[in-house]
Design a protein around this motif. Sequence first.
Motif, PDB file in Angstrom:
ATOM      1  N   HIS A  38       0.805  -1.217   0.000  1.00 20.79           N
ATOM      2  CA  HIS A  38       0.000   0.000   0.000  1.00 20.79           C
ATOM      3  C   HIS A  38       0.836   1.264   0.000  1.00 20.79           C
ATOM      4  O   HIS A  38       0.480   2.250  -0.645  1.00 20.79           O
ATOM      5  N   ASP A  57      -8.411  -3.204  -9.399  1.00 20.27           N
ATOM      6  CA  ASP A  57      -7.615  -4.393  -9.125  1.00 20.27           C
ATOM      7  C   ASP A  57      -6.125  -4.116  -9.323  1.00 20.27           C
ATOM      8  O   ASP A  57      -5.294  -4.484  -8.485  1.00 20.27           O
ATOM      9  N   LEU A  97      -4.848  -1.934  -6.527  1.00 17.88           N
ATOM     10  CA  LEU A  97      -4.664  -2.663  -5.279  1.00 17.88           C
ATOM     11  C   LEU A  97      -3.422  -3.550  -5.297  1.00 17.88           C
ATOM     12  O   LEU A  97      -2.759  -3.730  -4.274  1.00 17.88           O
ATOM     13  N   ARG A  99     -14.798  -4.047  -2.608  1.00 15.17           N
ATOM     14  CA  ARG A  99     -13.449  -4.102  -2.041  1.00 15.17           C
ATOM     15  C   ARG A  99     -13.000  -2.744  -1.507  1.00 15.17           C
ATOM     16  O   ARG A  99     -12.086  -2.670  -0.685  1.00 15.17           O
ATOM     17  N   GLU A 117     -10.758  -3.655   1.562  1.00 15.84           N
ATOM     18  CA  GLU A 117      -9.315  -3.698   1.371  1.00 15.84           C
ATOM     19  C   GLU A 117      -8.681  -2.316   1.429  1.00 15.84           C
ATOM     20  O   GLU A 117      -7.481  -2.192   1.707  1.00 15.84           O
ATOM     21  N   ILE A 118      -9.487  -1.290   1.160  1.00 20.18           N
ATOM     22  CA  ILE A 118      -8.954   0.068   1.091  1.00 20.18           C
ATOM     23  C   ILE A 118     -10.115   1.047   1.224  1.00 20.18           C
ATOM     24  O   ILE A 118     -11.272   0.681   0.950  1.00 20.18           O
ATOM     25  N   ARG A 152      -3.830   3.283   4.798  1.00 20.73           N
ATOM     26  CA  ARG A 152      -4.568   2.433   3.865  1.00 20.73           C
ATOM     27  C   ARG A 152      -6.071   2.682   3.884  1.00 20.73           C
ATOM     28  O   ARG A 152      -6.751   2.510   2.870  1.00 20.73           O
ATOM     29  N   TYR A 153      -6.606   3.095   5.026  1.00 23.33           N
ATOM     30  CA  TYR A 153      -8.051   3.276   5.134  1.00 23.33           C
ATOM     31  C   TYR A 153      -8.472   4.739   5.095  1.00 23.33           C
ATOM     32  O   TYR A 153      -9.562   5.092   5.548  1.00 23.33           O
TER      33      TYR A 153
END
Length: 257
Positions: A3, A55, A58, A171, A194-195, A205-206
């Motif tokens: 990330h 995708d 990520l 995701r 995932e994010i 990341r979040y």
Amino acid sequence: MSHTLTARQALVLMYHGVGRRSARQDPFCLFVPPDTLYRQLRGLLDRGWTPLTLDRYLHGRFPRRSVLVTFDDGYQALLDEGLPVLRKLGFPATAFVLSGVLGGTSAWMAEMPDEPLLDAAGVRALADAGLDVECHGWDHSDLVNAGTGTLARNLVDAPAVLADITGKRARAFAYPYGTHDAAARRAVAEAGFEIAFSVHDAAGRYAVRRVDINATEVDATFRVKTWRGYPTIRRMSGAVPLLRPALHSLIGFAQRS
């Protein structure tokens, strides 16, 4: 996913609607005309930028000059006027939609409450066209200081509705208003995303920073916003309240009726 590498190297742009709206219809400058969107994205391609699917973003394996294009709120106009532009250019994009108000309007904005939103069939059409359809929550509630019920509705119920429509688990999450706190970020992670994307305030990341693109952009301001140092420039200019609008005025604004 690496990330740190992704966040450092990929430009993430945040759009909202696509279409022509007057200043009265769109006081927040959320709608970019289709020809402007085409010119902006075409310009990125011409300057050697690599457009990313979610995708690929990520996975973190892409050239340094790479861009993820996102659209928030899920306006009907994204399907009607934005998708043809993306198709013409072969440009991937990620759409963040509101599961609890599908087929409704932008009622969370008192100043422009009547802008139509995608219904379930429209969301499915975006997904079938190849866009990544991800979660923007339930009804555009601010998640800062949110209670457990609000967090569950936006982070558990909302992606479940999307999964029923698209057949895929969301995701990525985009915070309504771009706002977040530690509890919201923790709840996003615990919900299995995932994010997550913010706007200007990054926090790992979040809460990945995005650059907002709006109806006032001219070619010069759009170019400035793609500079790698733009977030730093914006943050520094924020310390002087009149500096940012003065610079924008110097460069220029797009004319709106």
